[in-house]
Design an enzyme around this catalytic site. Sequence first.
Site, mmCIF file in Angstrom:
data_model
loop_
_atom_site.group_PDB
_atom_site.id
_atom_site.type_symbol
_atom_site.label_atom_id
_atom_site.label_comp_id
_atom_site.label_asym_id
_atom_site.label_seq_id
_atom_site.Cartn_x
_atom_site.Cartn_y
_atom_site.Cartn_z
ATOM 1 N N LYS A 73 0.850 -1.197 0.000
ATOM 2 C CA LYS A 73 0.000 0.000 0.000
ATOM 3 C C LYS A 73 0.882 1.242 0.000
ATOM 4 C CE LYS A 73 -1.775 2.745 2.912
ATOM 5 N NZ LYS A 73 -1.602 3.985 2.102
ATOM 6 N N GLU A 86 9.914 1.528 10.500
ATOM 7 C CA GLU A 86 10.931 2.554 10.208
ATOM 8 C C GLU A 86 10.238 3.897 10.334
ATOM 9 O OE1 GLU A 86 14.069 2.376 9.748
ATOM 10 O OE2 GLU A 86 14.261 0.204 9.589
ATOM 11 N N CYS A 94 13.936 10.986 6.132
ATOM 12 C CA CYS A 94 13.846 10.599 7.541
ATOM 13 C C CYS A 94 15.186 10.665 8.260
ATOM 14 C CB CYS A 94 13.289 9.194 7.641
ATOM 15 S SG CYS A 94 14.241 8.025 6.685
ATOM 16 N N GLU A 128 9.949 16.586 14.354
ATOM 17 C CA GLU A 128 10.338 16.295 12.976
ATOM 18 C C GLU A 128 9.532 17.206 12.055
ATOM 19 O OE1 GLU A 128 9.006 12.656 11.027
ATOM 20 O OE2 GLU A 128 11.070 12.316 10.383
HETATM 21 P P1 NAD Z 1 2.498 8.592 7.580
HETATM 22 O O1 NAD Z 1 2.809 7.842 8.823
HETATM 23 O O2 NAD Z 1 1.478 9.654 7.633
HETATM 24 O O3 NAD Z 1 2.020 7.589 6.437
HETATM 25 C C1 NAD Z 1 2.805 6.502 6.045
HETATM 26 C C2 NAD Z 1 1.902 5.470 5.409
HETATM 27 O O4 NAD Z 1 0.994 4.991 6.384
HETATM 28 C C3 NAD Z 1 1.053 5.975 4.255
HETATM 29 O O5 NAD Z 1 0.951 4.959 3.286
HETATM 30 C C4 NAD Z 1 -0.291 6.235 4.918
HETATM 31 O O6 NAD Z 1 -1.371 6.153 4.019
HETATM 32 C C5 NAD Z 1 -0.338 5.107 5.921
HETATM 33 N N1 NAD Z 1 -1.184 5.355 7.082
HETATM 34 C C6 NAD Z 1 -1.578 6.549 7.614
HETATM 35 N N2 NAD Z 1 -2.351 6.343 8.705
HETATM 36 C C7 NAD Z 1 -2.442 5.005 8.866
HETATM 37 C C8 NAD Z 1 -3.106 4.171 9.815
HETATM 38 N N3 NAD Z 1 -3.823 4.681 10.826
HETATM 39 N N4 NAD Z 1 -2.984 2.833 9.683
HETATM 40 C C9 NAD Z 1 -2.251 2.283 8.703
HETATM 41 N N5 NAD Z 1 -1.620 3.033 7.753
HETATM 42 C C10 NAD Z 1 -1.711 4.376 7.840
HETATM 43 O O7 NAD Z 1 3.899 9.121 7.058
HETATM 44 P P2 NAD Z 1 4.162 10.036 5.801
HETATM 45 O O8 NAD Z 1 3.710 11.404 6.164
HETATM 46 O O9 NAD Z 1 3.621 9.382 4.577
HETATM 47 O O10 NAD Z 1 5.754 9.972 5.692
HETATM 48 C C11 NAD Z 1 6.590 10.770 6.430
HETATM 49 C C12 NAD Z 1 7.093 10.022 7.640
HETATM 50 O O11 NAD Z 1 7.767 8.829 7.222
HETATM 51 C C13 NAD Z 1 8.119 10.804 8.402
HETATM 52 O O12 NAD Z 1 7.860 10.704 9.782
HETATM 53 C C14 NAD Z 1 9.427 10.119 8.073
HETATM 54 O O13 NAD Z 1 10.437 10.268 9.024
HETATM 55 C C15 NAD Z 1 8.993 8.711 7.919
HETATM 56 N N6 NAD Z 1 9.984 7.946 7.141
HETATM 57 C C16 NAD Z 1 10.827 7.103 7.812
HETATM 58 C C17 NAD Z 1 11.802 6.405 7.117
HETATM 59 C C18 NAD Z 1 12.739 5.468 7.823
HETATM 60 O O14 NAD Z 1 13.376 4.652 7.166
HETATM 61 N N7 NAD Z 1 12.854 5.527 9.145
HETATM 62 C C19 NAD Z 1 11.913 6.554 5.739
HETATM 63 C C20 NAD Z 1 11.037 7.418 5.085
HETATM 64 C C21 NAD Z 1 10.061 8.115 5.802
#
Ligand code: NAD
Length: 497
Positions: free
Chosen positions: A189, A265, A300, A401
């Site tokens: 997804k 992650e 990230c 962040e």
């Molecule tokens: P997000 O947590 O809002 O969303 C990530 C994914 O989760 C999306 O596909 C979203 O649709 C889904 N999602 C949202 N709510 C959900 C729920 N309640 N249940 C299940 N799935 C759900 O994150 P984002 O805004 O898309 O991405 C940015 C974040 O990702 C930042 O915090 C960044 O640090 C993190 N990130 C971490 C890494 C790493 O390797 N540590 C790498 C890239 C991004």
Amino acid sequence: MEAAKLEWAYSWLQNSKGIYINGEFIASSDGQTIESINPATGEKLGTFFKASSEDVDKAVVSARKAFDPSGPWRTMSRKDRARVLHQIADAIRRHQAELSTLESLDNGKLYSESWNDDLIETADIFDYYAGWTDKFYGETSPVEGLALNYTVREPVGVCGLIVPWNYPILMAAWKMGPALSMGNTVILKPSEITSFSAIRLFEILHEEVDIPQGVINLVLGGGDVGGFLSNHMQIDKLAFTGSTAVGKKLVHSSADSNLKMLSLELGGKSPNIIFDDVPNLNFAIERSFYGLFTQKGEKCSAPTRLFVHRSHYDRVVSGLADLANSYVLGDPFDPITNQGPQSSQAQMDKIMRYIGYGIDEGAKLVAGGKRDTSGSNANGYFVRPTIFADVDNKMKIAQDEIFGPVLPVIPFTEEEDAIRMANDTTYGLAAGLWTKDISRAHRVASKLEAGMIFINKYGFYDFAAPFGGFKQSGWGKEYAIHSLESYTKLKSIWVNF
Ligand code: NAD
């Protein structure tokens, strides 16, 4: 060449795209669609079908069937499974221009970033994990008495893969590579903000790769669709990259459903410490800048808190401000552009809110601090690279962040103060330090509470080394053998002599 790629993409984007279940693209059961926006223009880019809970159930049935012990995926030899993974890598390379174009249109990152940082690695990681299909051994355990104990690694089963919008296709590959290598089946997804590169990837795999029906499935949509996956009783593992807030929700969902395995992650607020004995100050300034400001700061593991020894402080702040002021913001496909738009209006608004907090809390704005609405950027989500000096580590801009082009710079004098402030965060993804003193390098590295430490160059990434954080930056590792651990179950088998 550029025009041809864009022309191809706009024509491909004409039709609503389907979800992919059991080897075919289909519309969602309730016909709901989501519209995706081009962040460089604020205009509609295309639409895709949003999976219903019924569709997610169908994807799970398809992935479970493909995981059947007598089915084509489980009975395929490891050598043939490796061949499939190599085919995936080759297919991605053949379509690198299309995939890079879609990624830049949908996410706003520069075309050169999509091509060089994202798509090359996306292909390479499938080759890397192809090599692992027959190399992850069990052990013979040194047990007492007349008995034999050995362990075997078995695939976990059906894996839900939920990825964010900052590296859409790359994060999918980080998970699909090891999951498939170990014999699992998957349901991907992508983020609802950036789904097109994954959709095109699945089309390419459908057309060009001999992957059995049901082994890979794609469901589209936002948090509610992610919730259907995380609450599902028939999904064995969830691999998630995203925010810490959502990561915590997934822990609850796992506990409330079937205790599915989780790898997480999550976010970061990584410290980067320039000591007085930095080996090459200009290099440190450049790497500290580009480490954050490439990919428009939506990274990230970026160095998002810079601690600078007072002896270099003024020079570092002015060097960073010069680089920030020289940045050209604009069309991600124009080779002169240094920074594209933020991925979404919501993300731009969040960044602008944080810039406001920084000003209100008394940090000194030395570059940026505003949107870029010049010329054709008028309706896009562009934020000037922003440097705050004289930041206190307690300020919101130093603790939260932001996930955008904003760098707080914090002065220090004593090594212990730098370490204390560096560790004063809920996150622990990465940390950097710059020193000529080998004792200090190892001493500080051992004291920093982060999963990855970069000494004298911020940002090394290699499949052979683990990637992942401590504290609220997550559980488990990507890359290397460590990723495979989370896509396998360890079985212990006893034989009485
Ligand atoms: P997000 O947590 O809002 O969303 C990530 C994914 O989760 C999306 O596909 C979203 O649709 C889904 N999602 C949202 N709510 C959900 C729920 N309640 N249940 C299940 N799935 C759900 O994150 P984002 O805004 O898309 O991405 C940015 C974040 O990702 C930042 O915090 C960044 O640090 C993190 N990130 C971490 C890494 C790493 O390797 N540590 C790498 C890239 C991004």
